[in-house]
Design an enzyme around this catalytic site. Sequence first.
Site, PDB file in Angstrom:
ATOM      1  N   LYS A 236      48.325  40.371  28.607  1.00 43.04           N
ATOM      2  CA  LYS A 236      48.294  41.294  29.643  1.00 43.04           C
ATOM      3  C   LYS A 236      50.063  42.115  29.181  1.00 43.04           C
ATOM      4  O   LYS A 236      49.832  43.331  29.661  1.00 43.04           O
ATOM      5  CB  LYS A 236      48.362  40.651  30.793  1.00 43.04           C
TER       6      LYS A 236
ATOM      7  N   GLU B 159      45.510  47.367  40.364  1.00 46.34           N
ATOM      8  CA  GLU B 159      44.952  45.877  40.779  1.00 46.34           C
ATOM      9  C   GLU B 159      45.031  44.817  40.525  1.00 46.34           C
ATOM     10  O   GLU B 159      45.366  44.777  39.553  1.00 46.34           O
ATOM     11  CB  GLU B 159      42.992  46.318  40.818  1.00 46.34           C
TER      12      GLU B 159
ATOM     13  N   SER C 147      44.492  33.193  24.395  1.00 44.40           N
ATOM     14  CA  SER C 147      45.287  34.355  25.535  1.00 44.40           C
ATOM     15  C   SER C 147      46.399  33.822  26.120  1.00 44.40           C
ATOM     16  O   SER C 147      47.447  35.069  26.472  1.00 44.40           O
ATOM     17  CB  SER C 147      44.194  35.030  26.014  1.00 44.40           C
TER      18      SER C 147
HETATM   19  C1  LIG Z   1      43.480  38.114  32.427  1.00 41.49           C
HETATM   20  C2  LIG Z   1      42.953  37.618  31.398  1.00 41.49           C
HETATM   21  C3  LIG Z   1      42.348  36.040  30.553  1.00 41.49           C
HETATM   22  C4  LIG Z   1      40.335  37.672  30.604  1.00 41.49           C
HETATM   23  O1  LIG Z   1      41.430  39.528  30.418  1.00 41.49           O
HETATM   24  P1  LIG Z   1      40.615  40.551  29.353  1.00 41.49           P
HETATM   25  O2  LIG Z   1      40.798  41.158  29.182  1.00 41.49           O
HETATM   26  O3  LIG Z   1      39.022  39.596  29.309  1.00 41.49           O
HETATM   27  O4  LIG Z   1      41.603  40.001  27.874  1.00 41.49           O
HETATM   28  C5  LIG Z   1      42.061  36.170  29.921  1.00 41.49           C
HETATM   29  N1  LIG Z   1      43.148  35.905  29.403  1.00 41.49           N
HETATM   30  C6  LIG Z   1      44.338  35.521  30.371  1.00 41.49           C
HETATM   31  C7  LIG Z   1      45.365  34.648  29.883  1.00 41.49           C
HETATM   32  C8  LIG Z   1      44.443  36.184  31.449  1.00 41.49           C
HETATM   33  O5  LIG Z   1      45.261  36.718  31.943  1.00 41.49           O
END
Ligand SMILES: *Cc1c(COP(=O)(O)O)cnc(C)c1O
Length: 410
Positions: A87, A109, A377
């Site tokens: 993010k 948001e 992620s």
């Molecule tokens: C917010 C988040 C996601 C989901 O968001 P995407 O826009 O689909 O990437 C995935 N993994 C983590 C660690 C997040 O914080």
Amino acid sequence: MQQKTGYFGEFGGQFIPEILKATFDHLTEHYLKARQDPAFWAEYKALMAEYSGRPTPVTFAANLTHKLGGAQIYLKREDLNHTGAHKANNVMGQGLLVKRMGKTRVIAETGAGQHGVATATMAAKFGFECRIYMGAEDVERQRPNVFWMEQLGAEVIPVTDGSQTLKDAINEAFRDWTGRMDDTHYCLGTACGPYPFPELVSWLQSIIGDEAKTQIQTLAGKQPDRVYACVGGGSNAMGIFSGFIDQPGVELVGVEAGGKGLLSGQHAARLASPDGKVGICGYKTVFLQDQDGQMKDTHSVAAGLDYVGVSPILANYQKTGQVRFEAATDSEVIAAVRLLVKQEGIIPALESSHALAQAFKEAPNLRPDQVILINLSGRGDKDIFTIADAFGDQKWKDFICHKAKQYEGR
Ligand SMILES: *Cc1c(COP(=O)(O)O)cnc(C)c1O
């Protein structure tokens, strides 16, 4: 056939109140200008290097590869970003754009609060005024993130409309923007929403795929056979997929939240289940909605995947067959967390563990000369409440009870 601007196949578009049109046009103009200006990307890369430790590494998961006995498993380490997830890429990039647009205030948001914390961090760094809209229910459930947003200088507004969750927070953020378009930018959190957001956010996240394609070539000596990413709104998936979408022979796999199972109705699988229906809510994509077009309640053990809509770009990639979509259930996800922690000493976010779970299912069926790359992620420290519960850790329960007792009567 000429593609209509802002559309990805039949999906996307810009369904917004007339009053916001000029603001969206202004944003689109600056986004397209930045995209054509190599100096923007250079500044962005330098900022992410200095502030967020980029490039994030690719790690060979040697123990896991040995244990599962199939394809070689590599992890793209977005968990090592500042604030713990991919993010950061989106918010810092939008922050640079806000500076270019000459604006001084950002709003966002947030559902679970991760995007709220990331935006508040960006605002603190750039010196912007910051307001975060969050469903009142979520404010109650996500106190640690609310605490940090406030310490970072953001004003957190609990939204008491509707179901008091993410979709109500989005509505309220748009309402705010309508009233203060001159100085305010709406820092949308994922590759969704009206044009240009799906494309803008995907572009900023493409830094992941850019890095990964050279890193995996160096480490594995070849391009990956499969690339996995979890899909909430779709931004981390778009980020890593962007490096491989044009490469023949690389299979891309998006993993949605299977919740309590696709047959239970309690999930957030818009593309991997037959429950997703094409609809329009600000943009055209596949939503989880009932016969009357009412948005359904979604469920996932991972708050960040618990969302009714999905990137219109990914919806189109499903249509064109460029990405395969699967779903991982809550219990498969918890098992994947346990495995990665024990085998590799890496604590994955519950969201990211959806990609892990699907990859772990498929890896043993591949050959040892095949390579899979998983986008990790985010990190899982934030999920300690959920994970400790799911693991049934009694000592954690004792600790929480002890803490609660300390506060009693104060
Ligand atoms: C917010 C988040 C996601 C989901 O968001 P995407 O826009 O689909 O990437 C995935 N993994 C983590 C660690 C997040 O914080």
